[in-house]
Design a protein around this motif. Structure first.
Motif, PDB file in Angstrom:
ATOM      1  N   ARG A  30      41.145  38.534  44.757  1.00  0.00           N
ATOM      2  CA  ARG A  30      41.777  39.841  44.350  1.00  0.00           C
ATOM      3  C   ARG A  30      43.235  39.138  43.814  1.00  0.00           C
ATOM      4  O   ARG A  30      44.022  39.633  42.869  1.00  0.00           O
ATOM      5  CB  ARG A  30      42.106  40.958  45.479  1.00  0.00           C
ATOM      6  CG  ARG A  30      40.852  41.667  45.423  1.00  0.00           C
ATOM      7  CD  ARG A  30      40.901  42.564  46.718  1.00  0.00           C
ATOM      8  NE  ARG A  30      39.620  43.256  46.917  1.00  0.00           N
ATOM      9  CZ  ARG A  30      39.153  44.489  46.528  1.00  0.00           C
ATOM     10  NH1 ARG A  30      39.666  45.042  45.626  1.00  0.00           N
ATOM     11  NH2 ARG A  30      37.765  44.795  46.815  1.00  0.00           N
ATOM     12  N   VAL A  34      44.867  38.799  39.896  1.00  0.00           N
ATOM     13  CA  VAL A  34      45.929  39.684  39.579  1.00  0.00           C
ATOM     14  C   VAL A  34      47.232  38.734  39.282  1.00  0.00           C
ATOM     15  O   VAL A  34      47.871  39.094  38.144  1.00  0.00           O
ATOM     16  CB  VAL A  34      46.334  40.917  40.726  1.00  0.00           C
ATOM     17  CG1 VAL A  34      47.526  41.385  40.420  1.00  0.00           C
ATOM     18  CG2 VAL A  34      45.266  41.840  40.807  1.00  0.00           C
ATOM     19  N   TYR A  72      37.376  43.961  38.714  1.00  0.00           N
ATOM     20  CA  TYR A  72      38.067  42.543  38.810  1.00  0.00           C
ATOM     21  C   TYR A  72      37.364  41.573  38.019  1.00  0.00           C
ATOM     22  O   TYR A  72      37.772  40.853  37.257  1.00  0.00           O
ATOM     23  CB  TYR A  72      38.026  42.236  40.215  1.00  0.00           C
ATOM     24  CG  TYR A  72      39.329  42.838  41.072  1.00  0.00           C
ATOM     25  CD1 TYR A  72      40.470  42.059  40.983  1.00  0.00           C
ATOM     26  CD2 TYR A  72      39.101  43.948  41.714  1.00  0.00           C
ATOM     27  CE1 TYR A  72      41.539  42.812  41.759  1.00  0.00           C
ATOM     28  CE2 TYR A  72      39.964  44.623  42.437  1.00  0.00           C
ATOM     29  CZ  TYR A  72      41.358  44.118  42.513  1.00  0.00           C
ATOM     30  OH  TYR A  72      42.395  44.537  43.132  1.00  0.00           O
ATOM     31  N   ILE A 169      44.850  46.583  38.308  1.00  0.00           N
ATOM     32  CA  ILE A 169      44.121  45.332  37.989  1.00  0.00           C
ATOM     33  C   ILE A 169      44.961  44.796  36.794  1.00  0.00           C
ATOM     34  O   ILE A 169      45.807  43.748  36.719  1.00  0.00           O
ATOM     35  CB  ILE A 169      42.798  44.955  37.714  1.00  0.00           C
ATOM     36  CG1 ILE A 169      42.188  45.498  39.338  1.00  0.00           C
ATOM     37  CG2 ILE A 169      42.194  43.685  37.307  1.00  0.00           C
ATOM     38  CD1 ILE A 169      40.748  45.599  38.958  1.00  0.00           C
TER      39      ILE A 169
END
Length: 242
Positions: A30, A34, A72, A169
């Motif tokens: 994650r 990002v 994602y 995101i």
């Protein structure tokens, strides 16, 4: 252009349980996505990730499916997993949807937030402040997004949360794009204003002022939208600013 700072990820050890290593992989992916350490469209090597985090393939695949559901990554039959792409249509949809979703979740948070929700929001705001003070770009973007994620949780509306998660995101990735530029006096002033607006939003949620909270988050969005659009959109590309 300055190189994007890398997130600090602890290496998994043999003593950690598989569940802990899976959680570590989850957090790592994650943040890498990002922070733009993993660029849009980048291939995710399932074997390499399994080896890096000491996991077998099934839990890695399970996590990939979860991340794909949240936006994602992209999964297609007979093709390797890829980080979610960003293009013209992505940017257009982002700028159209962002103000609607931020206002809706903040309005509802002011109506529904519990004391525990507000305390989590305040704790995230402290981390956001610290990231700015330390000039930590990755944490600054991460905790700004976490701030709005906590507001979404406080809204108590399960229909809005998937859209908010997806929005955050790309908000984070756009933030990492334009925060690479040198911080001008104007940008520094904008960051300080953002901190103040966060505090004001918390105060409005705490006193159950749904209209005031909505107005504040709309102004908060306006603070960043123009700079993001100017930085990521080539001159002449018509992207609506919301």
């Amino acid at each position: 252009m300055a190189k994007t700072p890398k997130t600090t990820i602890l290496n998994p050890t043999a003593d950690e349980a598989p569940g802990d290593r899976k959680a570590l992989l989850n957090d790592s992916l994650r943040r890498r996505i990002v922070s733009m350490e993993l660029a849009p469209g980048a291939v995710l090597d399932e074997v390499s990730l399994s080896e890096e985090f000491g996991l077998s393939r099934p839990p890695v695949r399970e996590l990939m499916r979860q991340l794909a559901a949240e936006g994602y990554i992209e999964l297609e039959p007979n093709r390797p997993a890829r980080v979610a792409a960003m293009g013209y249509e992505t940017l257009r949809n982002f700028f159209l949807a962002a103000p609607l979703i931020y206002v809706a979740t903040t309005h509802l948070a002011a109506e529904n937030a519990t004391r525990a929700d507000i305390e989590r929001l305040k704790a995230t705001q402290l981390r956001f402040r610290a990231a700015i003070a330390e000039n930590n770009t990755v944490d600054r973007v991460f905790y700004n997004d976490q701030f709005h994620h906590e507001i979404g949780l406080a809204s108590g509306n399960p229909y809005l949360m998937p859209s908010l998660r997806r929005l955050l995101i790309d908000h984070g990735r756009l933030g990492m794009t334009f925060y690479r530029a040198p911080v001008s006096a104007e940008a520094a002033e904008g960051l300080e204003t953002a901190v103040i607006q966060h505090d004001q939003i918390i105060e409005a949620i705490e006193r159950r002022d749904a209209v005031g909270a909505s107005d504040l988050v709309r102004a908060h969005w306006d603070l960043s939208r123009k700079r993001m659009a100017d930085f990521v959109a080539p001159q002449g590309l018509d992207i609506p600013l919301g």
